[in-house]
Design a protein around this motif. Structure first.
Motif, PDB file in Angstrom:
ATOM      1  N   PHE A 112      -7.242  -3.459   4.307  1.00  0.00           N
ATOM      2  CA  PHE A 112      -8.178  -2.401   4.722  1.00  0.00           C
ATOM      3  C   PHE A 112      -9.589  -2.986   4.743  1.00  0.00           C
ATOM      4  O   PHE A 112      -9.896  -3.851   3.912  1.00  0.00           O
ATOM      5  N   GLN A 187      -3.046  -4.638  12.681  1.00  0.00           N
ATOM      6  CA  GLN A 187      -1.952  -3.734  12.286  1.00  0.00           C
ATOM      7  C   GLN A 187      -2.530  -2.334  12.089  1.00  0.00           C
ATOM      8  O   GLN A 187      -3.469  -2.149  11.321  1.00  0.00           O
ATOM      9  N   SER A 214       4.353   2.456  10.528  1.00  0.00           N
ATOM     10  CA  SER A 214       4.797   3.859  10.454  1.00  0.00           C
ATOM     11  C   SER A 214       5.187   4.394  11.837  1.00  0.00           C
ATOM     12  O   SER A 214       4.780   5.487  12.235  1.00  0.00           O
ATOM     13  N   GLN A 219       7.936  10.399   8.830  1.00  0.00           N
ATOM     14  CA  GLN A 219       9.121  10.098   8.010  1.00  0.00           C
ATOM     15  C   GLN A 219       8.800   9.353   6.711  1.00  0.00           C
ATOM     16  O   GLN A 219       9.244   9.739   5.629  1.00  0.00           O
ATOM     17  N   GLU A 223       8.339  11.332   1.451  1.00  0.00           N
ATOM     18  CA  GLU A 223       8.645  11.059   0.035  1.00  0.00           C
ATOM     19  C   GLU A 223       7.380  10.999  -0.819  1.00  0.00           C
ATOM     20  O   GLU A 223       7.453  11.046  -2.039  1.00  0.00           O
ATOM     21  N   LYS A 270      10.603  -0.078   8.512  1.00  0.00           N
ATOM     22  CA  LYS A 270      11.133  -0.317   7.164  1.00  0.00           C
ATOM     23  C   LYS A 270      12.434   0.442   6.993  1.00  0.00           C
ATOM     24  O   LYS A 270      12.569   1.591   7.419  1.00  0.00           O
ATOM     25  N   SER A 272      15.581   0.759   3.740  1.00  0.00           N
ATOM     26  CA  SER A 272      16.254   0.260   2.534  1.00  0.00           C
ATOM     27  C   SER A 272      17.756   0.407   2.693  1.00  0.00           C
ATOM     28  O   SER A 272      18.492   0.357   1.734  1.00  0.00           O
ATOM     29  N   LYS A 273      18.182   0.673   3.945  1.00  0.00           N
ATOM     30  CA  LYS A 273      19.623   0.849   4.204  1.00  0.00           C
ATOM     31  C   LYS A 273      20.092  -0.256   5.120  1.00  0.00           C
ATOM     32  O   LYS A 273      19.689  -0.336   6.283  1.00  0.00           O
ATOM     33  N   ARG A 276      21.061   0.241   8.735  1.00  0.00           N
ATOM     34  CA  ARG A 276      20.067   0.587   9.758  1.00  0.00           C
ATOM     35  C   ARG A 276      19.355  -0.652  10.310  1.00  0.00           C
ATOM     36  O   ARG A 276      18.644  -0.572  11.318  1.00  0.00           O
ATOM     37  N   ASN A 306      -2.069   8.032   6.938  1.00  0.00           N
ATOM     38  CA  ASN A 306      -2.610   7.028   6.017  1.00  0.00           C
ATOM     39  C   ASN A 306      -4.114   6.914   6.252  1.00  0.00           C
ATOM     40  O   ASN A 306      -4.550   6.184   7.137  1.00  0.00           O
TER      41      ASN A 306
HETATM   42  N1  LIG Z   1      -1.174  -1.926   7.010  1.00  0.00           N
HETATM   43  C1  LIG Z   1      -0.984  -0.781   6.397  1.00  0.00           C
HETATM   44  O1  LIG Z   1      -1.905  -0.140   5.865  1.00  0.00           O
HETATM   45  C2  LIG Z   1       0.409  -0.215   6.358  1.00  0.00           C
HETATM   46  C3  LIG Z   1       0.621   1.124   6.013  1.00  0.00           C
HETATM   47  C4  LIG Z   1       1.921   1.634   6.048  1.00  0.00           C
HETATM   48  C5  LIG Z   1       2.973   0.801   6.401  1.00  0.00           C
HETATM   49  N2  LIG Z   1       2.742  -0.528   6.683  1.00  0.00           N
HETATM   50  C6  LIG Z   1       3.848  -1.454   7.022  1.00  0.00           C
HETATM   51  O2  LIG Z   1       4.639  -0.890   8.049  1.00  0.00           O
HETATM   52  C7  LIG Z   1       5.989  -0.786   7.623  1.00  0.00           C
HETATM   53  C8  LIG Z   1       6.658   0.393   8.302  1.00  0.00           C
HETATM   54  O3  LIG Z   1       5.983   1.588   8.049  1.00  0.00           O
HETATM   55  P1  LIG Z   1       6.519   2.685   7.030  1.00  0.00           P
HETATM   56  O4  LIG Z   1       7.325   2.032   5.976  1.00  0.00           O
HETATM   57  O5  LIG Z   1       5.370   3.515   6.634  1.00  0.00           O
HETATM   58  O6  LIG Z   1       7.411   3.630   7.903  1.00  0.00           O
HETATM   59  P2  LIG Z   1       8.519   3.608   9.037  1.00  0.00           P
HETATM   60  O7  LIG Z   1       9.081   2.269   9.259  1.00  0.00           O
HETATM   61  O8  LIG Z   1       7.927   4.351  10.181  1.00  0.00           O
HETATM   62  O9  LIG Z   1       9.606   4.587   8.404  1.00  0.00           O
HETATM   63  C9  LIG Z   1      10.387   4.286   7.309  1.00  0.00           C
HETATM   64  C10 LIG Z   1      11.226   5.517   7.026  1.00  0.00           C
HETATM   65  O10 LIG Z   1      12.145   5.745   8.091  1.00  0.00           O
HETATM   66  C11 LIG Z   1      13.487   5.683   7.611  1.00  0.00           C
HETATM   67  N3  LIG Z   1      14.264   4.949   8.636  1.00  0.00           N
HETATM   68  C12 LIG Z   1      14.223   3.624   8.917  1.00  0.00           C
HETATM   69  N4  LIG Z   1      15.033   3.334   9.946  1.00  0.00           N
HETATM   70  C13 LIG Z   1      15.618   4.488  10.335  1.00  0.00           C
HETATM   71  C14 LIG Z   1      16.548   4.825  11.350  1.00  0.00           C
HETATM   72  N5  LIG Z   1      17.017   3.907  12.172  1.00  0.00           N
HETATM   73  N6  LIG Z   1      16.930   6.119  11.451  1.00  0.00           N
HETATM   74  C15 LIG Z   1      16.443   7.071  10.615  1.00  0.00           C
HETATM   75  N7  LIG Z   1      15.547   6.812   9.629  1.00  0.00           N
HETATM   76  C16 LIG Z   1      15.128   5.529   9.502  1.00  0.00           C
HETATM   77  C17 LIG Z   1      13.420   4.955   6.302  1.00  0.00           C
HETATM   78  O11 LIG Z   1      14.429   5.394   5.430  1.00  0.00           O
HETATM   79  P3  LIG Z   1      15.439   4.362   4.713  1.00  0.00           P
HETATM   80  O12 LIG Z   1      14.620   3.356   3.979  1.00  0.00           O
HETATM   81  O13 LIG Z   1      16.244   5.253   3.835  1.00  0.00           O
HETATM   82  O14 LIG Z   1      16.232   3.750   5.824  1.00  0.00           O
HETATM   83  C18 LIG Z   1      12.056   5.398   5.769  1.00  0.00           C
HETATM   84  O15 LIG Z   1      12.137   6.688   5.211  1.00  0.00           O
HETATM   85  C19 LIG Z   1       5.854  -0.682   6.097  1.00  0.00           C
HETATM   86  O16 LIG Z   1       7.059  -0.912   5.422  1.00  0.00           O
HETATM   87  C20 LIG Z   1       4.783  -1.699   5.840  1.00  0.00           C
HETATM   88  O17 LIG Z   1       5.315  -3.015   5.882  1.00  0.00           O
HETATM   89  C21 LIG Z   1       1.475  -1.024   6.691  1.00  0.00           C
END
Ligand SMILES: NC(=O)c1ccc[n+]([C@@H]2O[C@H](COP(=O)([O-])OP(=O)(O)OC[C@H]3O[C@@H](n4cnc5c(N)ncnc54)[C@H](OP(=O)(O)O)[C@@H]3O)[C@@H](O)[C@H]2O)c1
Length: 318
Positions: A112, A187, A214, A219, A223, A270, A272-273, A276, A306
């Motif tokens: 940030f 990002q 995200s 989604q 949590e 992201k 954790s399954k 997927r 965020n």
């Molecule tokens: N730079 C920043 O400030 C910042 C901020 C936020 C995120 N990030 C990065 O971006 C990554 C992704 O963003 P995010 O983690 O916020 O969210 P995301 O990838 O948009 O969503 C993750 C959520 O979606 C679910 N999910 C994943 N694949 C799915 C599918 N095929 N079908 C249905 N549900 C699914 C996951 O559940 P399960 O785990 O149960 O599969 C989890 O609840 C982060 O992990 C991080 O590395 C960066």
């Protein structure tokens, strides 16, 4: 494996990677190992995620077992806000490398554009929003000074590339006026409720890859009981998305990811399954029509999940 994007420093980066935020520590080694087996090569970690040790364990086991070589991977971390002072940047990177058990990073982002007061590693790691007993406090360091320290890490070969995250157009413009080494990637939060078209147009024109985080919108924030997420229509159930998904015989998740990659963005979904992982990696197997892309983009509401304004009225995006 996913397509590779060319970076402005001549290196290549996978277009699809695995987001590591909120992958629980106990399953992270197995998830990362499984992801490498499934074809993932990019891991989007951060000091703030508190699972670098376990992510590193998965990576190192995959290398030790001969699944992949280090140079075939693209390992990412992000400099947390507490370590912006130039004297803390290299120790922070060294801390990350020690946790990962690696000797260089492919990409190190500024997480940030916010400098928080330094917190020693042995006091609280990751410090998150903790700035000491007195409560919230900024560190008096302008971004360009942090940047110079990151450039020195590239010169030393400890990181291959530098990235920026959660930066506005005005800040990028300013950084580019003074940077010796250009950021390779920006990002940002990016989903149909927050499209940021002008920021993407400007950044891509500057040959900086835009990485969407995200991608599934609310989604990831459900949590966390995020009020904006709780009050939004789930994108997996949104009529516009589900109609397009069924017409292509794809899942809503695949449509949300393809909408980003088809417009040249990189993605880091992201999960954790383990079941997927493969679906999220192979989202380039179909194309959306221009009309479908437009109809998804028209869901834009400028809605952020965020936002540092919510932490402590920090005006990052105002
Ligand atoms: N730079 C920043 O400030 C910042 C901020 C936020 C995120 N990030 C990065 O971006 C990554 C992704 O963003 P995010 O983690 O916020 O969210 P995301 O990838 O948009 O969503 C993750 C959520 O979606 C679910 N999910 C994943 N694949 C799915 C599918 N095929 N079908 C249905 N549900 C699914 C996951 O559940 P399960 O785990 O149960 O599969 C989890 O609840 C982060 O992990 C991080 O590395 C960066």
């Amino acid at each position: 494996m996913s397509a590779l994007l060319s970076l402005n420093n001549g290196l290549k980066m996978p277009q699809v990677g695995l987001g590591c935020w909120k992958i629980p520590n106990d399953v992270a080694p197995e998830m990362i190992y499984g992801a490498i087996k499934a074809g993932y090569r990019l891991f989007d970690g951060a000091m703030d995620y508190g699972n670098e040790k376990e992510v590193g364990e998965g990576i190192r086991k995959a290398i030790a077992d001969g699944l992949v070589k280090r140079e075939e991977l693209f390992v990412v971390s992000k400099l947390w806000n507490s370590f912006h002072h130039p004297s803390n940047v290299k120790p922070a990177l060294e801390h990350v490398l020690k946790l990962y058990g690696l000797d260089y990073l492919d990409l190190f982002y500024v997480h940030f554009p916010i400098a928080q007061k330094f917190v020693p590693f042995d006091k609280k790691y990751p410090p998150n929003f903790y700035c000491g007993e007195e409560g919230w406090a900024f560190e008096d360091v302008p971004l360009i000074e942090t940047w110079r320290a990151l450039e020195a890490l590239v010169d030393e070969g400890l990181i291959k590339s530098i990235g920026i995250s959660n930066f506005s157009g005005a800040l990028i413009q300013d950084l580019l006026r003074g940077a010796r080494i250009k950021p390779v990637a920006l990002q940002i939060e990016h989903h149909p409720y927050l499209v940021q078209e002008k920021l993407i147009e400007y950044t891509q024109a500057e040959k900086i890859v835009v990485v969407a985080y995200s991608s599934f919108g609310p989604q990831s924030f459900l949590e966390l009981n995020n009020p904006n997420a709780l009050g939004s229509v789930n994108l997996f159930e949104h009529e516009t998305i589900t109609k397009i998904a069924s017409s292509h015989g794809q899942s809503a998740a695949a449509v949300l990811l393809r909408w980003a990659t088809q417009r040249g963005l990189a993605i880091i979904p992201k999960s954790s399954k383990i079941e997927r992982l493969s679906g999220n990696l192979h989202t380039n197997d179909f194309d959306l029509t221009e009309e479908e892309i437009k109809s998804i983009s028209s869901l834009d509401r400028g809605l952020r999940f965020n936002d540092p304004w919510e932490w402590n009225k920090i005006p990052t995006f105002v």
